[in-house]
Design a protein around this motif. Sequence first.
Motif, mmCIF file in Angstrom:
data_model
loop_
_atom_site.group_PDB
_atom_site.id
_atom_site.type_symbol
_atom_site.label_atom_id
_atom_site.label_comp_id
_atom_site.label_asym_id
_atom_site.label_seq_id
_atom_site.Cartn_x
_atom_site.Cartn_y
_atom_site.Cartn_z
ATOM 1 N N ASP A 1 0.800 -1.224 0.000
ATOM 2 C CA ASP A 1 0.000 0.000 0.000
ATOM 3 C C ASP A 1 0.830 1.270 0.000
ATOM 4 O O ASP A 1 0.281 2.371 -0.097
ATOM 5 C CB ASP A 1 -0.984 0.006 1.176
ATOM 6 N N ARG A 2 2.141 1.146 0.127
ATOM 7 C CA ARG A 2 3.021 2.325 0.065
ATOM 8 C C ARG A 2 3.616 2.527 -1.329
ATOM 9 O O ARG A 2 4.407 3.442 -1.545
ATOM 10 C CB ARG A 2 4.148 2.185 1.081
ATOM 11 N N VAL A 3 3.241 1.673 -2.278
ATOM 12 C CA VAL A 3 3.631 1.831 -3.686
ATOM 13 C C VAL A 3 2.383 2.272 -4.440
ATOM 14 O O VAL A 3 1.395 1.535 -4.507
ATOM 15 C CB VAL A 3 4.187 0.526 -4.281
ATOM 16 N N VAL A 4 2.430 3.490 -5.002
ATOM 17 C CA VAL A 4 1.243 4.057 -5.655
ATOM 18 C C VAL A 4 1.614 4.605 -7.028
ATOM 19 O O VAL A 4 2.782 4.944 -7.286
ATOM 20 C CB VAL A 4 0.620 5.187 -4.799
ATOM 21 N N LEU A 5 0.606 4.675 -7.894
ATOM 22 C CA LEU A 5 0.787 5.374 -9.163
ATOM 23 C C LEU A 5 0.817 6.875 -8.914
ATOM 24 O O LEU A 5 0.289 7.372 -7.907
ATOM 25 C CB LEU A 5 -0.354 5.051 -10.125
ATOM 26 N N TRP A 6 1.381 7.600 -9.843
ATOM 27 C CA TRP A 6 1.428 9.055 -9.704
ATOM 28 C C TRP A 6 0.026 9.643 -9.620
ATOM 29 O O TRP A 6 -0.210 10.598 -8.875
ATOM 30 C CB TRP A 6 2.207 9.668 -10.873
ATOM 31 N N SER A 7 -0.922 9.083 -10.360
ATOM 32 C CA SER A 7 -2.295 9.585 -10.317
ATOM 33 C C SER A 7 -2.927 9.316 -8.954
ATOM 34 O O SER A 7 -3.697 10.130 -8.437
ATOM 35 C CB SER A 7 -3.120 8.945 -11.429
ATOM 36 N N GLU A 8 -2.600 8.165 -8.350
ATOM 37 C CA GLU A 8 -3.128 7.836 -7.017
ATOM 38 C C GLU A 8 -2.509 8.731 -5.953
ATOM 39 O O GLU A 8 -3.198 9.162 -5.016
ATOM 40 C CB GLU A 8 -2.865 6.365 -6.717
#
Length: 911
Positions: free
Chosen positions: A620-627
């Motif tokens: 949950d600490r890896v996100v897309l730039w949009s997220e």
Amino acid sequence: MRKMAHTKPSGPVIVAGGGPSGIEAALSLADAGYIVHLIESSDSLGGMIPSLHRLYPLCACCKIDRKIADCMQNPSIDITTNAEIIEVSGTAGAFTVTINTKKGETRIPAGAVVLATGVEPFDPSGHDTYQYSLLPNVLTAAEYELRQKPDGPDKGKITRPSDGKVPEKIAWLQCVGSRNINPGDAACCSSVCCMYAVKETVTTKDFSEDIETDIFFMDMRAHGKGYEQYYNQAVARGVNFIRCRVHTVAPVPGSDDLSMSFVKEDGTLIKETFDMVVLSTGIKPSAGAVRAAATAGIELDEDGYAGEEPFRPCTTSKPGIFVCGGLTAPAGVLDSVTQGAAVVTEISALLAPGPLPAAQPPETTPPENETGIFVAYRLCPGMQPELGSRIQARASSLPGVVGCAEVEGDLSGDIAAQLKRTGAGRLVYAACSPEMDSTVIEKALENAGANPFLYQTVDLNAIDTDSSTAVEEAIRMGAARAALMSAPELKSMPVTKSALVVGGGVAGMEAALSAAEMDIPVTLIEQSDRLGGHATHVRCTWQGNDVQEYLQKLIERVQSNSLISVMTGTVPVKHSGFPGNFITTVEGPEGRSEIAHGAAILATGADPVKPDEYLYGSHDRVVLWSELSEKLIADPDAFSDAGTAVFIQCVGSREPARPHCSNICCTFSVRAALDMKRRHPGMQIFVLYREMRTFGRREDIYREARDSGVIFLRYEPERKPVVEAVGDRLKVTVRDLILDRDIELDAGLVSLQSAIVPKGLNAAAELFRVGLDENGFLAESPEKLKPVHSTIRGIYVAGLAHYPKDTNDSITQGRAAAGRAAEILNLETVRVGGLVAEVDREKCAACCTCVRTCPFGVPFIDPAIGAANIDPGLCRGCGICVAECPGKAIVMNLCSDRMLTEAACLFRAAS
């Protein structure tokens, strides 16, 4: 059609600057019904383009000639060259503009002023380390390109100035005069220099593959549509890209060669000798642009660019004064053209068109002698007057020719008058580049009551006028072809004066509003259940302006506009028709319905790719730039406990599966990193990148981020960063290319800047029969210099569906698309037929050759008839399908086999 509000003032518009942006603004304004005064400081239109060898990626410099001709022949555009604005007084809607010309000062009333005054290259003379102007073989990129031109000083042969030798080794030095490399340089990136250096190396390889070409660069900013592929092609052709800043260019004693010392990335000191060095100089607003801005009273920043109101591109600090092109920011030609088209929509919100001059109604009586031929000619500058006598003598000897005369000035009126006088129904027009006058020729024939397509041209530029027979033979062949032409069937159809916009994101909504501001009814359809599109998860622009506040106001304006009908949860399912008369069937919550419209704008958007690497989806600490952007919109302190944040660039892009650069990712990371650093000064932030493509004025925030402590580490695609889970934390391992060792980062946040890809475009492209580019985005018209035109006339493109771009560029393109749609929607009727291909169904084998070869994507195999179908309303008359059809099932009345086989013999007896 136009029912402008009575509160709007009316009047003409002054456009200062006759480069590509000013020309596009003038033509767009004229199409929208305005009288335009086009002011140019030099003695000709075109700006810097006529001095170029090629525009990236293909030769299109000559395309500006057609636009120049269109300006010169447009009765609504008054052109004054060798002129400059010296005073602007009054207010929006009621300006008085004083211009200085060779004949003295002139005052012109205007409702609005557009400054399109262009750019000029940086002068490197002040940098003594490059020894420009001291060493003859050190050139600027503009000087080198001039030497590549076939009509340049070396007739296209690449030689070095000192001795005429063909060089064996040439170096290009990037960022000369930009990015604050030297004192006196501009702070920003000039945006275009990387690609014009790549273009020049490729054209050098076209001349000779044996010439070694080396580009010394900091970041290769190949960020635009198709740029990355072009860059990769240059690498494949042997162009060497060396990441290094060269300090000094020195002469080699006893020769004309040049010596440079530089350090490679592995620390190796290299000293090499070159035959030539080309300085890729930056660009800046021209001195004339700065003077014009001061005269108009608008504010400029420290680099000389005009400030604009947030989310209103082309505006300035002074109402009624607008800008486009090089005065807005460093920009390429296509971006400048787009801005030129967009400015008309800003003006239409402020100003109503003034009364137009009374137009001469077309003649309705057919010519007395429909087979009679009139020969009109216009000599090229510098041609001897006796050439006209030769043309007249030859024309008068040919059967069927009823008259011959020189025409000049008002070409349309002069030719029409001669046709009426002689009763001729056909025309031979001899001139320099006569195809540039095709619009005015067709208008003249139509005004004389003749079929507007019954003409042939003779290009005097392509003839050896010194030959005793070449001109005479060209006139004979022109008359022979004209005699063998068959009059095509023509129909005039009323224009449906409304537009369809597909896609309810920023570009689509801005296009709809812009059309409505021009009193054009619009139907806006959106596939999802709400408007906003991609912008719903964009926090701010690269300048830091609040996108969410802008978006809510934009949606409210769209929904409250009485000329805009919004249909959410709706998709197009069927489309037919031709420019001015389209019918699109849509399906929504209330079932299917048909929408009649004269033009369509496709703004269907794009989406970020969800990658299968870097632990995305499992941590949950890896996100897309949009997220990440969405989380920061909801809570500006999201991830405040991260301690260390890592941004990884080029995730899933610039790779074989998706070779394109997604354009906005670098700028997003820098903006987000800078804002997080300001809010949480103790947070460590790393940006792992391949090339930092903060082009143009975005360089300012890149520099500010570095100064704020954001750390930028470059990685190679062969050794990507590795992300591993360590409890609720993340370990990011990246190879530091300077230290040549792995670095481990303990991170509480990893943001992945993943590729942006088209959304549902294959189905939309098939439905509307428009072309896609090699990356699956909407393709532009093959006609060049038409950045918002699709491959089908009457259908325009905007926003992310065209190519990834930021919010402001999407706004500009949406407005430009609406501005160009007005060129059709302002007409009362459209002509169908003429120079178009026709299919003989009996001969057609449905082999798909025409489908494959048509650059506009018009032919298709119709299963109902078992043959190819070519819509006469969409056909552009290029003739490629006629030439390629193996069964000779496609013909053009104006370009028949009979003309090819019989024209050479016709009128021989008159020789």
